[in-house]
Motif scaffolding. Structure first.
Motif, mmCIF file in Angstrom:
data_model
loop_
_atom_site.group_PDB
_atom_site.id
_atom_site.type_symbol
_atom_site.label_atom_id
_atom_site.label_comp_id
_atom_site.label_asym_id
_atom_site.label_seq_id
_atom_site.Cartn_x
_atom_site.Cartn_y
_atom_site.Cartn_z
ATOM 1 N N PRO A 1 0.817 -1.222 0.000
ATOM 2 C CA PRO A 1 0.000 0.000 0.000
ATOM 3 C C PRO A 1 0.844 1.263 0.000
ATOM 4 N N ASN A 2 0.265 2.321 -0.558
ATOM 5 C CA ASN A 2 0.963 3.609 -0.589
ATOM 6 C C ASN A 2 1.191 4.165 0.808
ATOM 7 N N ASN A 3 0.227 3.946 1.703
ATOM 8 C CA ASN A 3 0.336 4.441 3.075
ATOM 9 C C ASN A 3 0.162 3.278 4.044
ATOM 10 N N GLY A 4 0.990 3.222 5.048
ATOM 11 C CA GLY A 4 0.888 2.152 6.025
ATOM 12 C C GLY A 4 1.642 0.920 5.572
ATOM 13 N N THR A 5 1.460 -0.166 6.304
ATOM 14 C CA THR A 5 2.158 -1.410 6.026
ATOM 15 C C THR A 5 1.144 -2.533 5.845
ATOM 16 N N ALA A 6 1.582 -3.620 5.248
ATOM 17 C CA ALA A 6 0.733 -4.793 5.053
ATOM 18 C C ALA A 6 1.617 -6.025 5.014
ATOM 19 N N THR A 7 1.058 -7.144 5.447
ATOM 20 C CA THR A 7 1.781 -8.405 5.443
ATOM 21 C C THR A 7 1.229 -9.296 4.342
ATOM 22 N N LEU A 8 2.097 -9.740 3.480
ATOM 23 C CA LEU A 8 1.702 -10.622 2.388
ATOM 24 C C LEU A 8 1.864 -12.067 2.832
ATOM 25 N N THR A 9 0.770 -12.827 2.824
ATOM 26 C CA THR A 9 0.839 -14.239 3.139
ATOM 27 C C THR A 9 1.000 -15.039 1.855
ATOM 28 N N ASN A 10 1.404 -16.305 2.006
ATOM 29 C CA ASN A 10 1.567 -17.128 0.805
ATOM 30 C C ASN A 10 0.296 -17.892 0.458
ATOM 31 N N ASN A 11 -0.821 -17.557 1.120
ATOM 32 C CA ASN A 11 -2.082 -18.230 0.828
ATOM 33 C C ASN A 11 -3.221 -17.221 0.910
ATOM 34 N N GLU A 12 -3.821 -16.914 -0.228
ATOM 35 C CA GLU A 12 -4.952 -15.997 -0.269
ATOM 36 C C GLU A 12 -6.249 -16.798 -0.407
ATOM 37 N N THR A 13 -7.118 -16.697 0.596
ATOM 38 C CA THR A 13 -8.391 -17.401 0.582
ATOM 39 C C THR A 13 -9.423 -16.562 -0.160
ATOM 40 N N LEU A 14 -9.948 -17.090 -1.243
ATOM 41 C CA LEU A 14 -10.869 -16.328 -2.082
ATOM 42 C C LEU A 14 -12.330 -16.510 -1.686
ATOM 43 N N ASN A 15 -12.720 -17.725 -1.305
ATOM 44 C CA ASN A 15 -14.148 -18.000 -1.053
ATOM 45 C C ASN A 15 -15.001 -17.565 -2.243
ATOM 46 N N VAL B 1 7.859 -7.742 -3.685
ATOM 47 C CA VAL B 1 7.264 -9.024 -3.288
ATOM 48 C C VAL B 1 8.326 -10.101 -3.421
ATOM 49 N N GLY B 2 8.525 -10.862 -2.336
ATOM 50 C CA GLY B 2 9.618 -11.815 -2.289
ATOM 51 C C GLY B 2 9.360 -13.088 -3.076
ATOM 52 N N ALA B 3 10.445 -13.800 -3.381
ATOM 53 C CA ALA B 3 10.333 -15.079 -4.075
ATOM 54 C C ALA B 3 9.591 -16.079 -3.197
ATOM 55 N N GLY B 4 8.879 -16.999 -3.838
ATOM 56 C CA GLY B 4 8.150 -18.022 -3.099
ATOM 57 C C GLY B 4 6.933 -18.493 -3.861
ATOM 58 N N VAL B 5 6.206 -19.444 -3.262
ATOM 59 C CA VAL B 5 4.963 -19.953 -3.832
ATOM 60 C C VAL B 5 3.800 -19.212 -3.187
ATOM 61 N N TYR B 6 2.869 -18.755 -3.995
ATOM 62 C CA TYR B 6 1.710 -18.001 -3.521
ATOM 63 C C TYR B 6 0.442 -18.711 -4.004
ATOM 64 N N PHE C 1 -6.162 -26.344 -12.475
ATOM 65 C CA PHE C 1 -5.802 -25.588 -11.286
ATOM 66 C C PHE C 1 -4.351 -25.878 -10.914
ATOM 67 N N ARG C 2 -3.671 -24.791 -10.527
ATOM 68 C CA ARG C 2 -2.239 -24.878 -10.249
ATOM 69 C C ARG C 2 -1.890 -23.921 -9.112
ATOM 70 N N TYR C 3 -1.086 -24.385 -8.184
ATOM 71 C CA TYR C 3 -0.749 -23.614 -6.986
ATOM 72 C C TYR C 3 -2.023 -23.174 -6.257
ATOM 73 N N VAL C 4 -2.890 -24.139 -5.977
ATOM 74 C CA VAL C 4 -4.097 -23.845 -5.217
ATOM 75 C C VAL C 4 -4.205 -24.797 -4.033
ATOM 76 N N LYS C 5 -4.966 -24.375 -3.030
ATOM 77 C CA LYS C 5 -5.223 -25.181 -1.838
ATOM 78 C C LYS C 5 -6.723 -25.215 -1.567
ATOM 79 N N ASP C 6 -7.158 -26.316 -0.973
ATOM 80 C CA ASP C 6 -8.524 -26.390 -0.429
ATOM 81 C C ASP C 6 -9.570 -25.928 -1.434
ATOM 82 N N CYS C 7 -9.472 -26.414 -2.639
ATOM 83 C CA CYS C 7 -10.454 -26.077 -3.667
ATOM 84 C C CYS C 7 -11.300 -27.300 -3.997
ATOM 85 N N THR C 8 -12.513 -27.043 -4.486
ATOM 86 C CA THR C 8 -13.466 -28.105 -4.795
ATOM 87 C C THR C 8 -13.888 -27.989 -6.252
#
Length: 681
Positions: free
Chosen positions: A325-339, A377-382, A404-411
């Motif tokens: 973000p332009n202002n403030g900080t944020a933590t990027l996780t390696n797993n984004e839950t979309l629902n 954004v650092g190297a890694g699997v997202y 589907f590729r590089y996904v978790k908990d999908c149906t």
């Protein structure tokens, strides 16, 4: 328009409208002090009426024909001064054809009605309508502008394809708007850009519109969502505070002859697109993606009709366009839950000319970065997680039906995937790569004809991708497979699937760990030297339990080089090749257990030990073999015990001298050749 005509028109319009522009400015200011009457108050650009709950301005057609943008903008300046949420403005454009050579500005609490009118951009009009004047207005996030609507009309971005060069042109640019409605418009002829650009807006409704035609080489969407992160995302704003698009519905629209239909690319960490609904739309002849979605959380893409598209629906985690973000900080996780749910869509994809390019009916893809991005954004699997793909129908020649590729908990459940007679090479009904804890169940896959087709593929470092109750029919291309699990995949289960009429393998398991295949039915594997179920390579700790295999022109079950394989309670019927077997152990497979299997009507052997180490064959029933019930060529530490063998034309058990047995006992042999002998040569 020619340069000579432009100069002449410029001279005339300067004379005619210079005073009118100032008069319009004065009228807008004066209107603050006077009331618009019920009977109508006349201005140079039209007549304004007080309708009680709203004001209505009926623009003058002659003025619009003379100078559309000056006439229109004079009316919207009045609305900027007078319109409120409780008493908005309604500006009506009379039905006629108009040419626009400037830019239109629309402000809060204003509805533009253009039903029956056609507004066509001149060749020097790049960008038809913008909300407000965001380069100079005071902006305040989502509440900067509000309650803006467009109703009806044809908006032609490049009429007659008169534009030239690579400068992009659009119909509408809207940023920082709450409550934006676009209804029953025809928007056509995009030129090197999006038709509608929406950034940082909330509660957007786009319904009953049609979008068609594109000129240009870049992959622009008809409708583009973006975050308000910088001018590279959406230009022309005096501040950027990272708002995404949220609470948006696109419904009942038609998209035709476009590069992409609807899409987004850029995201800010911690500020995803949220509650996006794309439903009941029609997409026809889309060069790339009908819907291209990046970080759409709590969203629904449902009941759309997509035909002749390269990709139907593509959920992509485009890491090169992820920003802090332009202002403030944020933590990027390696797993984004979309629902997010993709459901009830009917998708017809076209054949892919390049077999290496995996286009798909539906694709869900996280990402891997090998080096950090320019944004830090650092190297890694997202991973993406929490996506449900259900009840879709996919037809056509794309290389993948669902990928589907590089996904978790999908149906992925209850989808119908129908291939094409002339598929590309190596098509796949459903394919998973680098994915974890996913369920693939109740899907029907049929009619893939491409060479090397695979019904369902679990490939390349998957963990706990479980396949159940799927039906796979008629993969007619040479070398086709029903189900494949391979490439260092682990802990997968394959259960209750029906595989019928494939060429090479029914179920293929290779280089895996702890895979279980149970209660599957494999029928009619028809290519020469084919296999019903194969466990190959470095496959370790595999269990085959209670499967049915019938009508195979090769081996029913083949264990080759695998380690610690249990083959239990399977039923194998009608092995039709004279040089094959019901179950074959080869490649020095290590520690294999064959227990309580039933093998009938094998044209050669019931069980063939070609080369094995530590092998237990117990309590199997073998009936009607063309040669031997159990035939061994080479093996060590073999136990052959308590098997029932009937109707083998030669020996019930025939083990050559290179089969080193520790136990051969308690076997029951009846109605076999050579007086029911056991021969240890």
């Amino acid at each position: 328009m020619s340069i000579k005509k432009k100069l002449l028109r410029g001279v005339l319009l300067c004379a005619i409208f210079a005073g009118a522009f100032l008069a319009n400015q004065n009228e807008a200011s004066a209107a603050e002090a006077e009331e618009i009457s019920v009977a109508g108050t006349t201005y140079s650009y039209g007549t304004a009426y007080d309708r009680g709950s709203y004001y209505e301005v009926q623009l003058d057609s002659v003025s619009l024909q003379s100078n559309f943008d000056s006439t229109f903008n004079a009316a919207t300046r009045l609305s900027k001064t007078m319109a409120t949420a409780s008493k908005p403005f309604r500006i009506v454009i009379p039905g006629a054809h108009y040419t626009l050579d400037g830019r239109l500005h629309v402000y809060s609490n204003t509805t533009i009605v253009a039903t029956g009118a056609t507004i066509a951009a001149d060749d020097d009009a790049f960008g038809m309508v913008i909300v407000g004047r965001p380069e100079s207005d005071t902006l305040n996030g989502y509440s900067s502008y509000q309650n803006i609507a467009f109703e009806g009309g044809t908006w032609d971005i490049d009429e007659g394809q008169r534009h030239s060069g690579s400068k992009a042109s659009y119909f509408l640019k809207a940023g920082y708007v709450t409550n934006l409605s676009i209804t029953n418009l025809e928007v056509k002829n995009a030129y090197h850009g999006h038709m509608i650009e929406i950034g940082g807006c909330k509660n957007v409704q786009i319904r009953g519109c049609s979008f068609s035609g594109y000129t240009g080489s870049d992959c622009y969407e008809a409708i583009q969502f973006d975050v308000m992160h910088g001018s590279a995302n959406i230009s022309g704003f005096n501040e950027y505070t990272d708002e995404p698009v949220v609470d948006t519905v696109i419904e009942g629209c038609t998209f035709t002859n476009l590069i992409r239909g609807i899409g987004s690319h850029h995201t800010v960490i911690g500020k995803p697109y949220n509650n996006i609904v794309v439903q009941n739309n029609v997409f026809k002849t889309i060069e790339y993606d009908a819907v291209y979605a990046v970080s759409w959380q709590n969203s629904r893409i449902v009941n759309n009709q997509i035909s002749d598209a390269y990709n139907g629906i593509y959920l992509d985690k485009e890491m090169k366009h992820v920003y802090f973000p332009n202002n403030g900080t944020a933590t990027l996780t390696n797993n984004e839950t979309l629902n997010t749910v993709i459901s009830g869509n009917v998708i017809s994809t076209r054949r892919t000319p390049d077999a290496s390019d995996a286009c798909a009916g539906i694709s869900v893809r996280g990402n891997i970065l090998y080096v950090p991005t320019a944004a830090g954004v650092g190297a890694g699997v997202y991973y993406y997680s929490g996506v449900t793909v259900t009840g879709n129908t996919i037809n056509g020649g794309a290389r993948w039906g669902i990928g589907f590729r590089y996904v978790k908990d999908c149906t992925i459940t209850n989808n119908f995937i129908n291939g094409k007679k002339k598929d590309t090479v190596n098509p796949r009904g459903i394919t998973a790569k680098n994915s974890l804890y996913c369920s693939v169940s109740g899907n029907t896959i049929k009619n893939y004809s491409g060479k090397g087709a695979i019904g369902i593929a679990v490939d390349t470092n998957c963990t706990s991708v479980n396949l159940s109750s799927n039906k796979i029919y008629t993969l007619s291309g040479k070398g086709s497979y029903g189900i494949v699990v391979r490439g260092n995949s682990t802990y997968s289960t394959i259960s209750g699937n029906l595989i019928k009429n494939v060429k090479k393998y029914g179920i293929y398991i290779k280089d895996t760990t702890k895979v279980t295949a149970s209660s599957n039915s494999v029928y009619n594997v028809t290519q020469s030297s084919s296999v019903g179920i194969a466990v190959l390579g470095k496959a370790t700790n595999t269990t085959l339990n209670a499967n049915k295999v019938k009508n195979v022109k090769g081996c029913g079950i083949d264990i080759n080089k695998a380690i610690n394989t249990k083959v239990l309670k399977n039923k194998i019927f009608s092995i039709k090749t004279k040089n094959a077997a019901g179950i074959k152990i080869e490649g020095n497979a290590n520690n294999t257990t064959l227990t309580s299997n039933v093998i009938k009507d094998s044209k050669k052997d019931g069980i063939c030990i070609k080369k094995a180490t530590i092998l237990s064959i117990k309590k199997n029933t073998i009936d009607r073999c063309g040669k031997y019930g159990i035939y061994g060529i080479k093996g060590s530490s073999c136990i052959v015990q308590a098997n029932t063998i009937r109707n083998a034309s030669k020996y019930g058990i025939y083990l050559k001298k290179k089969v080193k047995t520790s136990v051969v006992k308690s076997n029951r042999i009846t109605s076999c050749g050579h007086d029911n002998e056991i021969r240890l040569k």
